[in-house]
Design a protein around this motif. Structure first.
Motif, short mmCIF file in Angstrom:
data_model
loop_
_atom_site.label_atom_id
_atom_site.label_comp_id
_atom_site.label_asym_id
_atom_site.label_seq_id
_atom_site.Cartn_x
_atom_site.Cartn_y
_atom_site.Cartn_z
N MET A 153 2.17 1.35 -2.12
CA MET A 153 1.58 1.70 -0.82
C MET A 153 2.42 1.04 0.24
O MET A 153 3.38 0.33 -0.08
CB MET A 153 0.11 1.25 -0.74
CG MET A 153 -0.10 -0.21 -0.98
SD MET A 153 -1.83 -0.64 -1.34
CE MET A 153 -2.01 0.03 -2.99
N SER A 154 2.12 1.26 1.49
CA SER A 154 2.98 0.73 2.55
C SER A 154 2.92 -0.79 2.58
O SER A 154 1.91 -1.41 2.20
CB SER A 154 2.55 1.28 3.91
OG SER A 154 1.34 0.69 4.34
N GLU A 176 2.74 -2.56 5.15
CA GLU A 176 1.71 -2.96 6.13
C GLU A 176 0.33 -3.04 5.47
O GLU A 176 -0.44 -3.97 5.72
CB GLU A 176 1.69 -1.97 7.29
CG GLU A 176 2.91 -2.02 8.20
CD GLU A 176 4.15 -1.36 7.59
OE1 GLU A 176 5.25 -1.60 8.11
OE2 GLU A 176 4.00 -0.61 6.60
N GLU A 177 0.03 -2.09 4.61
CA GLU A 177 -1.24 -2.12 3.88
C GLU A 177 -1.30 -3.33 2.94
O GLU A 177 -2.35 -3.98 2.81
CB GLU A 177 -1.43 -0.84 3.08
CG GLU A 177 -1.70 0.40 3.88
CD GLU A 177 -1.79 1.63 2.99
OE1 GLU A 177 -2.92 1.99 2.60
OE2 GLU A 177 -0.73 2.21 2.66
N LEU A 178 -0.20 -3.61 2.30
CA LEU A 178 -0.17 -4.68 1.31
C LEU A 178 -0.32 -6.06 1.95
O LEU A 178 -0.95 -6.96 1.38
CB LEU A 178 1.12 -4.62 0.50
CG LEU A 178 1.26 -3.42 -0.43
CD1 LEU A 178 2.67 -3.33 -0.98
CD2 LEU A 178 0.25 -3.52 -1.58
N THR A 179 0.27 -6.26 3.12
CA THR A 179 0.23 -7.58 3.76
C THR A 179 -1.02 -7.78 4.61
O THR A 179 -1.33 -8.91 4.98
CB THR A 179 1.47 -7.81 4.63
OG1 THR A 179 1.57 -6.75 5.59
CG2 THR A 179 2.73 -7.84 3.78
N ALA A 180 -1.74 -6.72 4.91
CA ALA A 180 -2.94 -6.84 5.74
C ALA A 180 -3.96 -7.76 5.06
O ALA A 180 -4.31 -7.58 3.90
CB ALA A 180 -3.56 -5.47 5.98
N TYR A 214 9.43 -6.85 6.28
CA TYR A 214 8.03 -6.49 6.48
C TYR A 214 7.06 -7.68 6.43
O TYR A 214 5.85 -7.48 6.45
CB TYR A 214 7.57 -5.43 5.46
CG TYR A 214 8.41 -4.19 5.47
CD1 TYR A 214 8.41 -3.32 6.57
CD2 TYR A 214 9.22 -3.86 4.39
CE1 TYR A 214 9.18 -2.18 6.58
CE2 TYR A 214 10.01 -2.72 4.38
CZ TYR A 214 9.99 -1.87 5.49
OH TYR A 214 10.76 -0.74 5.50
#
Length: 255
Positions: free
Chosen positions: A55-56, A58-62, A81
């Motif tokens: 997945m992106s 951004e999704e993973l680090t959120a 990222y």
């Protein structure tokens, strides 16, 4: 309850109640098929992942509260990222200075054996990144981490290590419920760098009632063991029920 998520290679997430960790964040873009084919033809290490993120980034680090690095090798960390003001924890001062040189402003390292983040105590433990003295010296210092919290399962993330007496000692001391092993049998010309199928079985034998999770799979060209091969090797043995081999993106609930 804890949630484990396999991201890609050695990048994993641990979600404890109220606190989220990402370990060995290697979120850079994957190489092209042509680059991977060329690297595979020469059995060379590729400095980019061989597959896409599930997945992106951004999704993973959120929602990640802290990023932990077992060591800084090019298949375990890149700055891509990652938030420059995010909280990072490294194994030693040298790795912390490296992160700071890349523009990260909130970096700490282990001065003591353990530290506490959000009610979770994290212990730094030794790892041996190579099957012989030559490979271990070339690879340099590497660590594992033990995550412990009152009322929750204890998780041992072994890091880049072969099975050796140090792994046995960590398991004996901390009695982990879950053991995460890097198991793709990565090798270079002077020797094996991390666990192979035999080492996974030895880890299982140290704690037969634990869950052993195989990570660091199907991403780099110096690997000699795939998920499929490991699954086939364990089929028909008692280890098949003990060892979980998650796909990239897969979540496992640790109840």
């Amino acid at each position: 309850m804890i949630t484990f998520q396999q991201i890609r290679n050695a990048t994993v997430k641990l979600q404890y109640p109220g606190v989220s960790f990402m370990i060995d964040p290697w979120l850079m873009d994957a190489c092209t098929p042509e680059e991977r084919d060329q690297a595979a033809a020469t059995y060379s290490f590729i400095p980019k992942p061989g597959c896409l993120l599930p997945m992106s980034a951004e999704e993973l680090t959120a929602g990640v509260d802290c990023f932990f690095l077992t060591h800084i090798h090019s298949d375990h960390f890149s700055p891509d990222y990652l938030p420059s003001d995010g909280a990072f924890v490294c194994q030693n001062e040298k790795d912390a200075h490296y992160l700071e040189s890349k523009g990260f402003s909130n970096v700490q390292h282990f001065d003591e054996e353990s530290l506490c983040i959000g009610g979770v105590t994290v212990y730094r433990v030794d790892a041996q990144h190579g099957e012989n003295a030559e490979t271990a010296a070339l690879m340099g210092p590497c660590s594992g981490f033990v995550f412990a919290c009152d009322g929750e399962k204890t998780i041992y993330v072994a890091g880049d290590t072969v099975f050796y007496d140090g792994v046995r000692a960590v398991i004996s001391r901390f009695d982990p419920d879950v053991i995460v092993v890097n198991a793709c049998d990565a090798r270079i010309n002077i020797g094996r760098l991390i666990m192979d199928a035999g080492d996974v079985k030895k880890t299982c034998d140290c704690k037969p009632d634990s869950i052993v999770i195989a990570s660091h799979m199907d991403t780099v060209t110096h690997a000699h063991l795939t998920r499929k091969q490991l699954r086939e090797d364990l089929t028909g043995t008692r280890y098949r029920e003990q060892v979980l081999i998650p796909a990239d993106g897969e979540r496992i609930e640790i109840i």
